[in-house]
Design a protein around this motif. Structure first.
Motif, PDB file in Angstrom:
ATOM      1  N   ASP A 251       4.595  54.104 -36.311  1.00 39.65           N
ATOM      2  CA  ASP A 251       3.117  53.483 -37.603  1.00 39.65           C
ATOM      3  C   ASP A 251       2.800  52.162 -36.667  1.00 39.65           C
ATOM      4  O   ASP A 251       3.161  51.938 -36.042  1.00 39.65           O
ATOM      5  CB  ASP A 251       3.600  52.927 -38.660  1.00 39.65           C
ATOM      6  N   ASN A 252       0.886  52.224 -36.731  1.00 36.20           N
ATOM      7  CA  ASN A 252       0.439  51.261 -36.114  1.00 36.20           C
ATOM      8  C   ASN A 252       0.218  49.939 -37.550  1.00 36.20           C
ATOM      9  O   ASN A 252      -0.785  48.682 -37.674  1.00 36.20           O
ATOM     10  CB  ASN A 252      -0.574  51.248 -35.540  1.00 36.20           C
ATOM     11  N   ASN A 253      -0.035  50.624 -38.953  1.00 37.48           N
ATOM     12  CA  ASN A 253      -0.299  49.705 -40.306  1.00 37.48           C
ATOM     13  C   ASN A 253       1.177  49.721 -40.973  1.00 37.48           C
ATOM     14  O   ASN A 253       1.245  50.442 -41.167  1.00 37.48           O
ATOM     15  CB  ASN A 253      -1.670  50.198 -40.972  1.00 37.48           C
ATOM     16  N   PHE A 254       0.926  48.852 -41.073  1.00 40.35           N
ATOM     17  CA  PHE A 254       1.985  47.843 -42.698  1.00 40.35           C
ATOM     18  C   PHE A 254       1.437  46.899 -43.662  1.00 40.35           C
ATOM     19  O   PHE A 254       1.055  46.659 -43.308  1.00 40.35           O
ATOM     20  CB  PHE A 254       2.873  47.080 -41.676  1.00 40.35           C
ATOM     21  N   SER A 255       2.460  47.356 -45.050  1.00 35.37           N
ATOM     22  CA  SER A 255       1.737  46.030 -46.117  1.00 35.37           C
ATOM     23  C   SER A 255       3.351  45.587 -45.630  1.00 35.37           C
ATOM     24  O   SER A 255       3.930  45.700 -45.482  1.00 35.37           O
ATOM     25  CB  SER A 255       1.768  47.293 -47.587  1.00 35.37           C
ATOM     26  N   ILE A 256       3.700  44.424 -45.921  1.00 33.40           N
ATOM     27  CA  ILE A 256       4.264  43.340 -45.844  1.00 33.40           C
ATOM     28  C   ILE A 256       4.015  42.682 -47.364  1.00 33.40           C
ATOM     29  O   ILE A 256       3.435  41.965 -48.110  1.00 33.40           O
ATOM     30  CB  ILE A 256       4.218  42.224 -44.896  1.00 33.40           C
TER      31      ILE A 256
ATOM     32  N   ILE B 268       8.990  45.407 -45.957  1.00 34.96           N
ATOM     33  CA  ILE B 268       7.519  45.930 -45.398  1.00 34.96           C
ATOM     34  C   ILE B 268       7.717  47.308 -45.451  1.00 34.96           C
ATOM     35  O   ILE B 268       9.031  48.122 -45.436  1.00 34.96           O
ATOM     36  CB  ILE B 268       8.557  45.905 -43.743  1.00 34.96           C
ATOM     37  N   ASP B 269       6.694  48.253 -46.058  1.00 39.32           N
ATOM     38  CA  ASP B 269       6.534  49.260 -46.178  1.00 39.32           C
ATOM     39  C   ASP B 269       5.415  49.816 -44.699  1.00 39.32           C
ATOM     40  O   ASP B 269       4.728  49.239 -44.624  1.00 39.32           O
ATOM     41  CB  ASP B 269       5.751  50.172 -47.614  1.00 39.32           C
ATOM     42  N   SER B 270       5.752  51.435 -44.803  1.00 36.94           N
ATOM     43  CA  SER B 270       4.259  52.433 -43.308  1.00 36.94           C
ATOM     44  C   SER B 270       4.349  53.559 -44.639  1.00 36.94           C
ATOM     45  O   SER B 270       5.242  53.874 -45.832  1.00 36.94           O
ATOM     46  CB  SER B 270       4.700  51.881 -42.426  1.00 36.94           C
ATOM     47  N   ASN B 271       3.589  54.135 -44.151  1.00 40.38           N
ATOM     48  CA  ASN B 271       3.360  55.599 -44.122  1.00 40.38           C
ATOM     49  C   ASN B 271       4.589  56.523 -43.841  1.00 40.38           C
ATOM     50  O   ASN B 271       4.734  57.449 -44.489  1.00 40.38           O
ATOM     51  CB  ASN B 271       2.475  56.115 -43.548  1.00 40.38           C
ATOM     52  N   ASN B 272       5.385  56.339 -42.984  1.00 41.78           N
ATOM     53  CA  ASN B 272       6.403  57.179 -42.560  1.00 41.78           C
ATOM     54  C   ASN B 272       7.617  56.403 -42.920  1.00 41.78           C
ATOM     55  O   ASN B 272       9.073  56.829 -42.246  1.00 41.78           O
ATOM     56  CB  ASN B 272       6.721  56.865 -41.238  1.00 41.78           C
TER      57      ASN B 272
ATOM     58  N   ASN C 226      13.383  44.752 -37.367  1.00 40.92           N
ATOM     59  CA  ASN C 226      13.701  46.054 -36.038  1.00 40.92           C
ATOM     60  C   ASN C 226      12.697  47.057 -36.275  1.00 40.92           C
ATOM     61  O   ASN C 226      11.434  47.623 -36.221  1.00 40.92           O
ATOM     62  CB  ASN C 226      14.781  47.362 -37.042  1.00 40.92           C
ATOM     63  N   ALA C 227      12.812  47.691 -35.030  1.00 39.26           N
ATOM     64  CA  ALA C 227      12.184  48.469 -34.027  1.00 39.26           C
ATOM     65  C   ALA C 227      12.059  49.688 -34.756  1.00 39.26           C
ATOM     66  O   ALA C 227      10.876  50.667 -35.087  1.00 39.26           O
ATOM     67  CB  ALA C 227      12.276  48.709 -32.261  1.00 39.26           C
ATOM     68  N   HIS C 228      12.688  50.534 -35.811  1.00 42.08           N
ATOM     69  CA  HIS C 228      13.698  51.539 -36.294  1.00 42.08           C
ATOM     70  C   HIS C 228      12.987  51.272 -36.958  1.00 42.08           C
ATOM     71  O   HIS C 228      12.431  52.238 -37.224  1.00 42.08           O
ATOM     72  CB  HIS C 228      14.799  52.135 -36.385  1.00 42.08           C
TER      73      HIS C 228
END
Length: 883
Positions: free
Chosen positions: A120-125, A89-93, A113-115
């Motif tokens: 963020d609201n958008n993610f790449s899997i 999982i990747d996101s901006n932060n 995990n929530a952490h």
């Protein structure tokens, strides 16, 4: 017996590692269809493996812990499963790992995990095939401050979700942790085993301590057991810089020494925690399993005198361990020299599948309150046929407390406790649970069938009990033993669609009265002089003591988390028994949760809802709920019986008769059903039919209650001698049956045998000092004898004990009027008529067989202009008979 789950998986899974062709497909088959896979695998094993005793089982468990390390092919299969289900999982932060846990057409569900998702609201899997998918947080998903989050993505490609195994959490089992560390795109796997499982989770939901090394980026990755099942997700590594994570969810902190141990383990969140908290719509939509839940209520924290009572009783209650791996309870009742005698149930010390079998060849140990284990003295186990009781002995030089037995009459609504050791999730846990009793006679009327009384189970109470508490003492508020717990009413629940099956607790807890044991002491070759027996009645509690117990009862909480319908039904049953109706109708809400899921056994949910509604006097709604239960299972006679009772309360007696007759067609040898029919016919004033029905009950089960009830019908036909004969028989069967003394005394009262009547009423008060009807009847005797002032004093006692008693209020009104105190009389009469509209009809007094003087004075009172005016306002109400 409440059998503890046999750890078949633990003992046999290690044997599976010896199957030379245990492929991934077989691993999947084992998890999804374990019985078939076990049979298939054992065809490859040498026969002696199946014939080994418990010593071999220990060795197999040991092998199981090393299963991954010593079986490279199986390890490779587990790695292959891990790579298929674990995602990056990747996101901006931020970034981390996750696990695919569900699939709905082209939509996939990922837990992490929530952490990992914070900020963020958008993610790449990125899935195992290198494809990157855009993902979003699942809306309307909250996890009560747990460190969990749900993502979803869509893809036309086919990915296989994890096999979720929420039940396989035991210390020492091997695990494989997987995830994507740091910036790499390569998954890593770390072997280990579960090292710690605290009873309470840490903040964030962390509860699995394991030895696998977890590095940054592996958060949210899979924790797999040796079956390839997902049991949790990673979250925290061992040896953190700070100790701030080691705070329990209730805000308390472990001791420093415990924290040192906790720091050595990595920590994950059980998948069970996720299943319990995600909304049920998500579980259903993605075909996820419901959480495994055994214990559904919290034990109240008892303080003050209740806490002292708990500690006092804990000193003479023991645990009984069997070589069959079951753990039950018992109570020390006698000591001779260094030999102690323990009382428990027969099915604890004689384990067998049916009463026709002989006892199994098991070994037993007594574990005393100080934690010491003693072997039972050979040949000391004594069992009597026809009653589920047994004694056993052990020797010790240590001094242990001996319980006091209370040979007292059990009445309705007496506060009691059941103290013992439950056996839940393979753990033995002390329980001391409050509740209330029914009288022996009324308790028998609550039972759904006749089996339990035949084994001596005549004590019925509302206390919540669990597996392992068989043999535990039922205690009064002084800590005296009034009975031995041994059973719980229940129903079989099977739902082929979901595979949900088992035994649902549905009804009350059941025990054997201690006076039954006392009467059999000689048959157990036990000197009754060695027993500490008191014959005084139940202790009287003051208002503060009653409030403390009620507060403890209301403090018992039942979780609202997701559950299978069978668990919801048990929760509703527990809430109903605890009397927790007013808190947002929690009992009814629990049954409705089960109804929504529409299991094959939905009739049990409707039945439970009806019972909860009837307990709140919502009889119209209860009748409708019972009707739904009957529609879903036409031969479910308990719903027909309870529907008949609710219809009686609504004065719909013809419908009540139809319902109880239908129940009798299904259960023609159930004495309680004939007793209920007798009461309906009595209400219809069909006395010959009522006598015929109750006589059938006497023939089936000649207990004190059916004789007592038949004795109540004879006076309606002026058959006084037959009535007295039945009450004599009821007293002979149960000499401490206060009801029988009351009823016989009332016959003597109508025969104007004042001395005999007073003797019986006073005896009833000796047996039950708060028996308001006895005080009321003494007042009637005094009034008929012309002792008006003495009668008024008695009736005032009744009103002081229970202000909701209508008849003594009306009797006081009539007596006051006869003394010339008209205004007071009119005021009291209005109160009485508001409590019971039947009192507006003089025929009711005649039917109740009140004395000639009382009936005559009541007629004069009703004839006064003021009472005539008041009665005219109530016109039509008295004919309904509603109360």
């Amino acid at each position: 017996m409440h059998l503890a789950p046999t750890p078949v998986g633990d003992r046999l899974l290690s044997a599976l590692s010896r199957c030379h062709k245990f492929t991934k497909s077989m691993l999947k088959t084992f998890y999804l269809h374990r019985p078939l896979a076990l049979i298939a695998c054992f065809l490859l094993l040498p026969t002696p493996v199946l014939a080994k005793n418990s010593t071999l089982e220990l060795n197999l468990n040991s092998n199981h812990q090393q299963l991954i390390a010593h079986d490279a092919p199986l390890l490779e299969e587990l790695k292959e499963i891990a790579v298929q289900i674990t995602v990056k999982i990747d996101s901006n932060n931020n970034g981390g790992s996750g696990v695919i846990i569900g699939k709905k057409q082209q939509s996939y569900l990922v837990i992490t995990n929530a952490h990992v998702t914070f900020g963020d609201n958008n993610f790449s899997i990125q899935t195992h095939d290198g494809v990157v998918h855009q993902a979003q947080l699942v809306p309307n998903t909250k996890f009560s401050n747990r460190d969990m989050a749900l993502l979803q993505f869509r893809s036309s490609k086919q990915y296989e979700p994890a096999d979720i195994n929420p039940s396989n959490l035991r210390q020492g089992i091997p695990v494989l942790a997987a995830g994507y560390p740091g910036e790499t795109n390569k998954i890593v796997y770390h072997q280990g085993k579960i090292t710690q499982l605290p009873e309470q989770s840490f903040k964030g939901g962390y509860q699995i301590g394991y030895s696998s090394d977890i590095v940054q980026g592996m958060s949210g990755g899979a924790i797999l057991d040796a079956e390839g099942g997902l049991i949790g997700i990673n979250g925290r590594s061992a040896y953190p810089i700070l100790n701030s994570g080691y705070v329990y969810e209730d805000g308390s902190r472990p001791l420093p020494e415990a924290i040192k141990q906790f720091r050595r383990s990595s920590w994950g969140i059980p998948i069970q925690t996720f299943l319990a908290e995600v909304n049920s719509e998500t579980l259903t939509a993605y075909s996820l399993p419901f959480p495994v839940q055994k214990s559904t209520i919290t034990q109240p924290s008892l303080k003050g005198w209740l806490g002292e009572l708990e500690q006092k009783t804990k000193q003479f209650i023991v645990r009984i361990d069997s070589s069959s791996n079951t753990k039950d309870s018992g109570v020390i009742i006698a000591k001779t020299g260094e030999t102690y005698t323990v009382l428990t149930t027969a099915h604890v010390l004689c384990e067998r599948n049916s009463v026709k079998e002989s006892c199994g060849n098991y070994r037993y140990e007594i574990v005393t309150p100080d934690g010491k284990a003693y072997a039972i003295i050979p040949d000391s186990i004594k069992i009597q046929p026809g009653v589920d009781l047994a004694i056993a002995q052990f020797s010790s030089k240590t001094t242990y407390q001996v319980a006091t037995l209370a040979n007292a009459s059990v009445t309705d609504d007496q506060y009691v406790f059941v103290g013992g050791y439950s056996s839940l999730a393979n753990r033995s846990k002390w329980q001391f649970n409050p509740g209330k009793t029914y009288s022996l006679e009324q308790g028998l009327l609550q039972l759904k069938d006749n089996f339990f009384p035949r084994q001596g189970y005549e004590l019925v109470y509302t206390n919540i009990t669990y597996a392992g508490m068989a043999g535990a003492p039922v205690l009064d508020t002084q800590g005296r033993v009034i009975g031995i717990h041994g059973a719980v009413e229940g129903e079989i629940a099977i739902d082929e669609k979901t595979g949900d099956s088992g035994h649902i607790q549905m009804g009350y807890s059941l025990g054997i009265p201690i006076n039954t044991f006392i009467s059999l002491a000689n048959h157990f070759n036990l000197n009754s002089q060695s027993l500490q027996v008191q014959s005084s009645s139940f202790p009287q509690l003051n208002t503060a003591q009653k409030d403390a117990i009620e507060k403890a009862l209301l403090s018992i909480s039942v979780p609202k988390s997701n559950a299978k319908p069978s668990v919801w039904i048990e929760r509703g049953n527990q809430l109903w028994r605890l009397g927790q109706y007013d808190q947002d109708d929690q009992a009814i809400a629990a049954f409705e949760q089960a109804i929504k899921q529409k299991p094959a056994y939905v009739h049990l949910a409707w039945y439970g809802k009806g019972m909860a509604l009837a307990s709140q006097d919502k009889y119209t709604e209860a009748v409708a709920a019972f009707e739904q239960a009957i529609k879903n299972k036409q031969n479910f006679y308990p719903a027909l019986k309870e529907q008949s009772i609710a219809l009686q309360q609504l004065n719909q007696l013809e419908r009540a008769l139809v319902a109880i007759d239908q129940a009798i067609l299904i259960q023609p040898e159930n004495a309680n059903l004939y007793l209920k029919k007798s009461l309906v016919l009595k209400g219809l004033k069909r006395y010959p039919g009522s006598l015929a029905a109750i006589t059938k009950a006497v023939q089936i089960s000649p207990n004190a209650e059916v004789y007592n009830q038949r004795g109540n019908i004879y006076p309606l036909q002026k058959q006084w001698d037959l009535a007295i004969a039945d009450f004599n028989k009821a007293i002979e069967i149960n000499p401490i049956n206060a009801d029988a003394y009351i009823n016989r005394g009332f016959v003597y009262y109508n025969l104007k045998k004042w001395d005999l009547a007073l003797a019986d009423f006073n005896q009833a008060i000796q047996l039950n000092p708060q028996y308001v009807e006895a005080f009321f009847n003494i007042g009637l005797v005094n009034y008929e004898m012309g002792k008006t002032q003495e009668a008024i004093q008695r009736w005032q006692q009744v009103v002081n004990l229970d202000k909701k008693q209508a008849e003594p209020q009306m009797a006081l009104a009539v007596a006051m009027y006869s003394k010339g105190e008209s205004e007071t009389a009119f005021e009291m009469a209005e109160v009485a008529l508001c409590l019971d509209k039947r009192l507006a009809d003089i025929a009711y007094f005649q039917e109740q067989l009140w004395g000639d003087r009382m009936i005559a004075d009541t007629q004069k009172f009703f004839a006064t202009p003021k009472m005539q005016a008041y009665l005219s306002q109530m016109q039509g109400l008295s004919s309904t008979g509603n109360k």
